[in-house]
Motif scaffolding. Sequence first.
Motif, PDB file in Angstrom:
ATOM      1  N   ASP A  72       0.840  -1.189   0.000  1.00 34.70           N
ATOM      2  CA  ASP A  72       0.000   0.000   0.000  1.00 34.70           C
ATOM      3  C   ASP A  72       0.881   1.247   0.000  1.00 34.70           C
ATOM      4  N   MET A  73       0.271   2.419   0.141  1.00 34.20           N
ATOM      5  CA  MET A  73       1.039   3.660   0.034  1.00 34.20           C
ATOM      6  C   MET A  73       2.112   3.754   1.115  1.00 34.20           C
ATOM      7  N   GLN A  74       1.772   3.401   2.352  1.00 37.31           N
ATOM      8  CA  GLN A  74       2.742   3.492   3.430  1.00 37.31           C
ATOM      9  C   GLN A  74       3.909   2.539   3.225  1.00 37.31           C
ATOM     10  N   VAL A  75       3.610   1.307   2.870  1.00 37.34           N
ATOM     11  CA  VAL A  75       4.673   0.324   2.638  1.00 37.34           C
ATOM     12  C   VAL A  75       5.545   0.751   1.466  1.00 37.34           C
ATOM     13  N   ARG A  76       4.910   1.299   0.430  1.00 38.95           N
ATOM     14  CA  ARG A  76       5.689   1.781  -0.715  1.00 38.95           C
ATOM     15  C   ARG A  76       6.666   2.871  -0.288  1.00 38.95           C
ATOM     16  N   GLY A  77       6.220   3.776   0.569  1.00 36.76           N
ATOM     17  CA  GLY A  77       7.103   4.833   1.067  1.00 36.76           C
ATOM     18  C   GLY A  77       8.270   4.273   1.855  1.00 36.76           C
ATOM     19  N   ILE A 112      10.629  10.894   2.711  1.00 42.37           N
ATOM     20  CA  ILE A 112       9.971  10.051   1.715  1.00 42.37           C
ATOM     21  C   ILE A 112       8.883   9.227   2.389  1.00 42.37           C
ATOM     22  N   ALA A 113       9.217   8.647   3.548  1.00 42.02           N
ATOM     23  CA  ALA A 113       8.219   7.880   4.294  1.00 42.02           C
ATOM     24  C   ALA A 113       7.086   8.778   4.770  1.00 42.02           C
ATOM     25  N   VAL A 114       7.436   9.954   5.276  1.00 42.02           N
ATOM     26  CA  VAL A 114       6.427  10.903   5.779  1.00 42.02           C
ATOM     27  C   VAL A 114       5.455  11.291   4.675  1.00 42.02           C
ATOM     28  N   PHE A 115       5.959  11.559   3.483  1.00 36.77           N
ATOM     29  CA  PHE A 115       5.101  11.960   2.364  1.00 36.77           C
ATOM     30  C   PHE A 115       4.246  10.807   1.847  1.00 36.77           C
ATOM     31  N   HIS A 116       4.507   9.610   2.341  1.00 36.17           N
ATOM     32  CA  HIS A 116       3.647   8.463   2.041  1.00 36.17           C
ATOM     33  C   HIS A 116       2.800   8.093   3.260  1.00 36.17           C
TER      34      HIS A 116
END
Length: 348
Positions: A72-77, A112-116
Amino acid sequence: MPLHFQIILAVVIALVLSLASTPVVKWFAHKVGAIDVPKDSRRVHKNPIPRLGGLAIFIGFILSVLFMAEIDMQVRGVLIGSVVIVVLGVIDDIYTLKAYIKFFVQIIAALIAVFHSVVIEIFSNPFAVGGGYGSEFVFLGVLAIPITVIWIVGITNSVNLIDGLDGLAVGVSTISAVVMLIIALMVSYPNVAIIMAALAGACIGFLPYNFNPAKIFMGDTGALLLGYLLATVSIIGLFKFYAVVSIAAPLLILALPLIDTSFAFIRRLVKGQNPMAPDRGHFHHRLIDMGLTQKQAVTVLYVVSGLLGIVAVVITTSAQMRVLILVIAVLIAAAVIFFIFRKNRNGK
């Protein structure tokens, strides 16, 4: 596919890939000159040993997650940020970068993680006793992003700083990953459990080559990667369940590297030194100076990390006992710190 089978498969895939790729990574490290040569008192090994072992951990982890987890978006980040961290680590293991460059890239990876949407926005108050909604939860508001970045960068560097004995950092990270896996199962977040299973499996696959006497070090490539993954996944797997898991849980799981890093910064500032400058005052150095062997020192720190992880699990299961168990954990940590810092028989 049943969840327990997915978890087992994630562990096996990561373990086999990590185990199989480590000899290749070792060969590559020799080819590019990524060799750790003992040249100061901080290093306890006597002979040059190849670095870059973190690449094998990364290969096992990333492929297992791509096969088994929901991206998902978080894991992708988290995965994109981990690639940035690995690239940073590889370059540093080969060429040795300046501290400020590494720090800057770590902030980028954290953002990068924060923006996801990997952000600490709210967590439960471990000291709340009844009361209204406001007393049970802490809302960060505008502080959410800076606190998240500080958490990610702090944990990333904390794991790197304890990477001073054969098998120490990767073993402690394995324990932390297993504890997070258990808590994720308890609070019904299967995707985090699968991700942590992959991380634990990748670490276990690397351990046979990293136990004392180590045949290869994971280097900054591995230490920074493990710290980054534990920091980011703890946000989506622990802080997000603010109604069940208090801030005490992730703090306890990662207490060993956090306390060691905090003491290191304070120690260096008191001495008027650069807080980022390396020294020989970490917990593992103290244990060695007290007469313990590398294996004994690593075992002591494994036990401490495991005990704190057990406390984190208990906190998750019994909300009424949170404050009491947190106090007990602090007392255990204080006792261990006293043991580590007391004078050895030679008066050192």
